[in-house]
Scaffold this motif. Structure first.
Motif, PDB file in Angstrom:
ATOM      1  N   TYR A 125       0.929  -1.229  -0.011  1.00 56.12           N
ATOM      2  CA  TYR A 125       0.073   0.130  -0.103  1.00 56.12           C
ATOM      3  C   TYR A 125       0.706   1.091  -0.001  1.00 56.12           C
ATOM      4  O   TYR A 125       0.409   2.324  -0.544  1.00 56.12           O
ATOM      5  N   VAL A 126       2.071   1.167   0.396  1.00 63.01           N
ATOM      6  CA  VAL A 126       2.945   2.379   0.637  1.00 63.01           C
ATOM      7  C   VAL A 126       3.217   2.585  -0.905  1.00 63.01           C
ATOM      8  O   VAL A 126       3.393   3.782  -1.441  1.00 63.01           O
ATOM      9  N   ILE A 127       3.483   1.661  -1.734  1.00 58.93           N
ATOM     10  CA  ILE A 127       4.019   1.746  -3.138  1.00 58.93           C
ATOM     11  C   ILE A 127       2.813   2.120  -3.860  1.00 58.93           C
ATOM     12  O   ILE A 127       2.779   3.188  -4.615  1.00 58.93           O
ATOM     13  N   VAL A 128       1.470   1.662  -3.599  1.00 58.35           N
ATOM     14  CA  VAL A 128       0.479   1.960  -4.226  1.00 58.35           C
ATOM     15  C   VAL A 128       0.024   3.591  -3.942  1.00 58.35           C
ATOM     16  O   VAL A 128      -0.386   4.256  -5.161  1.00 58.35           O
ATOM     17  N   TYR A 129       0.200   4.048  -2.826  1.00 58.82           N
ATOM     18  CA  TYR A 129      -0.180   5.172  -2.604  1.00 58.82           C
ATOM     19  C   TYR A 129       0.918   6.291  -3.032  1.00 58.82           C
ATOM     20  O   TYR A 129       0.494   7.476  -3.334  1.00 58.82           O
ATOM     21  N   MET A 130       2.031   5.995  -3.166  1.00 64.51           N
ATOM     22  CA  MET A 130       2.989   6.850  -3.521  1.00 64.51           C
ATOM     23  C   MET A 130       2.806   6.798  -5.158  1.00 64.51           C
ATOM     24  O   MET A 130       3.316   7.980  -5.449  1.00 64.51           O
ATOM     25  N   ASN A 131       2.424   5.874  -5.583  1.00 64.26           N
ATOM     26  CA  ASN A 131       2.264   5.828  -7.353  1.00 64.26           C
ATOM     27  C   ASN A 131       0.788   6.719  -7.526  1.00 64.26           C
ATOM     28  O   ASN A 131       0.760   7.135  -8.724  1.00 64.26           O
ATOM     29  N   GLY A 132       0.186   6.603  -6.629  1.00 63.85           N
ATOM     30  CA  GLY A 132      -1.326   7.206  -6.818  1.00 63.85           C
ATOM     31  C   GLY A 132      -2.161   5.994  -7.476  1.00 63.85           C
ATOM     32  O   GLY A 132      -2.072   5.402  -8.099  1.00 63.85           O
ATOM     33  N   VAL A 133      -3.447   6.053  -6.731  1.00 68.13           N
ATOM     34  CA  VAL A 133      -4.536   5.275  -6.981  1.00 68.13           C
ATOM     35  C   VAL A 133      -5.802   6.066  -7.152  1.00 68.13           C
ATOM     36  O   VAL A 133      -6.125   7.013  -6.499  1.00 68.13           O
ATOM     37  N   PRO A 134      -6.762   5.601  -8.314  1.00 64.16           N
ATOM     38  CA  PRO A 134      -8.067   6.417  -8.390  1.00 64.16           C
ATOM     39  C   PRO A 134      -8.960   6.095  -7.293  1.00 64.16           C
ATOM     40  O   PRO A 134      -9.150   4.950  -6.905  1.00 64.16           O
ATOM     41  N   ALA A 135      -9.515   7.067  -6.974  1.00 65.09           N
ATOM     42  CA  ALA A 135     -10.771   7.165  -5.954  1.00 65.09           C
ATOM     43  C   ALA A 135     -11.939   7.828  -6.239  1.00 65.09           C
ATOM     44  O   ALA A 135     -11.602   8.975  -7.000  1.00 65.09           O
ATOM     45  N   GLN A 379      -7.189  -4.984 -15.380  1.00 66.73           N
ATOM     46  CA  GLN A 379      -7.254  -3.684 -14.835  1.00 66.73           C
ATOM     47  C   GLN A 379      -6.040  -2.663 -14.523  1.00 66.73           C
ATOM     48  O   GLN A 379      -5.963  -1.718 -14.254  1.00 66.73           O
ATOM     49  N   GLY A 380      -4.940  -3.779 -14.724  1.00 69.53           N
ATOM     50  CA  GLY A 380      -3.684  -3.138 -14.821  1.00 69.53           C
ATOM     51  C   GLY A 380      -2.795  -3.704 -13.268  1.00 69.53           C
ATOM     52  O   GLY A 380      -3.620  -4.148 -12.557  1.00 69.53           O
ATOM     53  N   PHE A 381      -1.486  -3.211 -13.354  1.00 69.56           N
ATOM     54  CA  PHE A 381      -0.629  -3.757 -12.291  1.00 69.56           C
ATOM     55  C   PHE A 381      -1.012  -3.288 -11.004  1.00 69.56           C
ATOM     56  O   PHE A 381      -1.006  -3.854  -9.909  1.00 69.56           O
ATOM     57  N   ASN A 382      -1.568  -1.768 -10.893  1.00 66.49           N
ATOM     58  CA  ASN A 382      -1.863  -1.401  -9.596  1.00 66.49           C
ATOM     59  C   ASN A 382      -3.092  -2.296  -9.006  1.00 66.49           C
ATOM     60  O   ASN A 382      -3.209  -2.381  -7.838  1.00 66.49           O
ATOM     61  N   GLN A 383      -3.990  -2.746  -9.636  1.00 65.65           N
ATOM     62  CA  GLN A 383      -5.114  -3.390  -9.112  1.00 65.65           C
ATOM     63  C   GLN A 383      -4.549  -4.921  -8.785  1.00 65.65           C
ATOM     64  O   GLN A 383      -5.056  -5.446  -7.853  1.00 65.65           O
ATOM     65  N   VAL A 384      -3.796  -5.471  -9.486  1.00 65.32           N
ATOM     66  CA  VAL A 384      -3.136  -6.861  -8.966  1.00 65.32           C
ATOM     67  C   VAL A 384      -2.378  -6.839  -7.971  1.00 65.32           C
ATOM     68  O   VAL A 384      -2.544  -7.711  -7.039  1.00 65.32           O
ATOM     69  N   ILE A 385      -1.488  -5.706  -7.590  1.00 69.77           N
ATOM     70  CA  ILE A 385      -0.871  -5.758  -6.426  1.00 69.77           C
ATOM     71  C   ILE A 385      -1.722  -5.278  -5.033  1.00 69.77           C
ATOM     72  O   ILE A 385      -1.700  -5.665  -3.955  1.00 69.77           O
ATOM     73  N   ALA A 389      -2.133  -7.548  -1.627  1.00 65.94           N
ATOM     74  CA  ALA A 389      -2.142  -6.946  -0.301  1.00 65.94           C
ATOM     75  C   ALA A 389      -3.186  -7.596   0.236  1.00 65.94           C
ATOM     76  O   ALA A 389      -3.302  -7.794   1.514  1.00 65.94           O
ATOM     77  N   LEU A 390      -4.506  -7.222  -0.328  1.00 66.86           N
ATOM     78  CA  LEU A 390      -5.698  -7.975   0.532  1.00 66.86           C
ATOM     79  C   LEU A 390      -5.511  -9.494   0.787  1.00 66.86           C
ATOM     80  O   LEU A 390      -5.793 -10.018   1.865  1.00 66.86           O
ATOM     81  N   LEU A 391      -5.065 -10.487  -0.280  1.00 69.53           N
ATOM     82  CA  LEU A 391      -4.905 -11.651   0.054  1.00 69.53           C
ATOM     83  C   LEU A 391      -3.774 -12.082   1.077  1.00 69.53           C
ATOM     84  O   LEU A 391      -3.900 -12.936   1.944  1.00 69.53           O
TER      85      LEU A 391
END
Length: 457
Positions: A125-135, A379-385, A389-391
């Motif tokens: 999630y650190v990587i995800v939020y540094m990269n930016g995630v659609p909300a 949906q892309g790499f962001n969604q896969v990682i 994280a959830l799993l």
């Protein structure tokens, strides 16, 4: 007989990609979990004899520093084999033996796997939020009749930018603030027409809603929904595809009904199976297009179990999105917050399944995980990682269940040993392990059954 000619190269390629992503994600989760046991065992002076990804026959491996590292044929698990791990094992030299280690060291080793899964989720999630995630943003879609929002003059297309002096960018933020304040006057700052800011005083009313687990609860509401009308995906060969709709289109109207969200689309199209409908969309070129769409009739069961016919469109909608992005420290704080929220959500869901307030049909196995990975890969790499994280959180929590043969079962035995001052007898542990194995196998069979039934239905 299977008609191999009907299987396209694209389908084979897509299946291959989905399988690769699934196996890679599974291998990473197992590696992280076993790495936790491995590193803490080494730190506690326990000799690790084997570090395996997978079960069954050895495919490849090497030996270094007294540890054999290997990859096995069945990728649905993994293990760390420590010296003296079996209490009945006879050792000429007990130095570095797990069973002869301090009980607190054994407790730490058992806890290491789940701990690393949680830490891994935080890192993702650190990587995800540094990269930016659609909300989902705060653009207003439907304004309900006789609602506080309507009385205050809110309209479709307005954007809420501030509540009680706090800047608001995401719909989840808005929901949390409003839900927690029934009957409390609040000051909203609204952006109209993309530029003009106006202040509105709105008091949320207390209303009963159904939460994620189907339970009733009272929250504050002002009577608005988010604006959701951009086409996010089109299923190949679906009515939407045949009508010429494209990903990225803004769905403006269906048979002169303005579309502001799923409820409007349901009324205007999904409740009209087999009827030819006029659809108006706006594309990225700024032009509007009129198309013909006929929802495909399909029978489903409603909430009461009754057969009903709906119109299937074959499209997905998204709202007006904002990018949620932070620097390193902001991402660290947000990742801990998100991991805690998901951990709590999973723990409560499991508890409700155990006590029967949530259906056990929600339990899924490897087939469902494979499907999820396939969907997220599109949906892309962001969604896969994010799914990984959830799993990872799921794997960590499940392994903490106090079931013999799981880490949680070992932790329970070590806690009993600390309290009693002596280890649980070998006979008691063997019996408990048999019960635990039966429970795990039963759960796996049930998960596979659910997966298969979902496919058949």
């Amino acid at each position: 007989m299977l008609d191999t000619a009907a299987i396209s190269l694209d389908s084979i390629f897509t299946f291959g990609i989905d399988m690769f992503v699934f196996l890679l994600g599974l291998a990473v989760l197992i590696f992280v979990h076993e790495l936790g046991h491995f590193l803490i065992a080494r730190k506690c002076g326990v000799v690790v004899e084997k570090f395996s990804l997978g079960f069954g026959p050895k495919l490849a491996g090497f030996k270094q520093g007294g540890t054999e590292y290997l990859i096995a044929a069945i990728p649905l698990g993994g293990y760390v084999k420590m010296k003296g791990e079996d209490p009945g094992e006879e050792l000429a030299d007990t130095t570095g033996s797990f069973s002869h280690a301090n009980v607190y060291h054994r407790l730490a080793i058992a806890f290491g796997g789940p701990l690393f899964n949680i830490l891994f989720a935080i890192l993702i999630y650190v990587i995800v939020y540094m990269n930016g995630v659609p909300a989902l943003g705060t653009t207003v879609g439907m304004v309900r009749d006789d609602s506080p929002a309507l009385a205050a003059g809110l309209e479709t297309g307005d954007r809420i930018v501030e509540v009680n002096g706090e800047t608001i960018r995401f719909w989840d933020q808005l929901l949390e603030i409003v839900h927690d304040a029934p009957g409390q006057p609040m000051q909203f700052v609204i952006e109209k027409n993309g530029k003009r800011l106006v202040e509105k005083n709105i008091t949320p009313v207390s209303e009963e809603i159904t939460n994620l687990w189907g339970e009733k609860e009272n929250v504050g509401l002002i009577g608005i929904t988010p604006l959701v009308r951009r086409i996010a995906n089109i299923e190949e060969g679906s009515p939407a595809d045949q009508a010429g709709l494209l990903k990225g289109d803004l769905l403006l109207e269906v048979d002169n009904t303005p579309i502001r969200g799923w409820q409007d689309l349901k009324t205007a199209a999904m409740d009209k199976p087999g009827e030819e409908l006029n659809v108006t969309v706006r594309r990225d070129d700024g032009l509007t297009y009129d198309l013909k769409l006929t929802p495909k009739p399909e029978k489903i069961k409603d909430e009461t179990g009754k057969d009903v016919t709906i119109g299937v469109l074959g499209l997905g909608l998204s709202g007006e999105m904002e990018v949620e992005q932070y620097g390193l420290f902001g991402s660290m704080w947000r990742s801990v917050e998100e991991t805690w929220k998901l951990t709590h959500l999973i723990a409560v869901s499991v508890k409700k399944m155990i006590f029967g307030s949530v259906s056990a049909e929600n339990i899924g196995g490897p087939i469902m995980i494979f499907q999820f990975y396939g969907q997220q890969a599109e949906q892309g790499f962001n969604q896969v990682i994010r799914l990984t994280a959830l799993l990872s959180i799921n794997l960590g929590l499940i392994n903490l269940f106090p079931i013999p043969i799981l880490d949680g079962g070992h932790i329970l035995f070590f806690l009993i040993e600390i309290i009693k001052g002596k280890p649980v007898s070998e006979r008691s542990r063997e019996r408990a392990a048999q019960v635990g194995l039966f429970m795990i196998l039963g759960l796996m069979v049930f998960a596979f059954y659910n997966d298969i039934m979902r496919i058949m239905n």
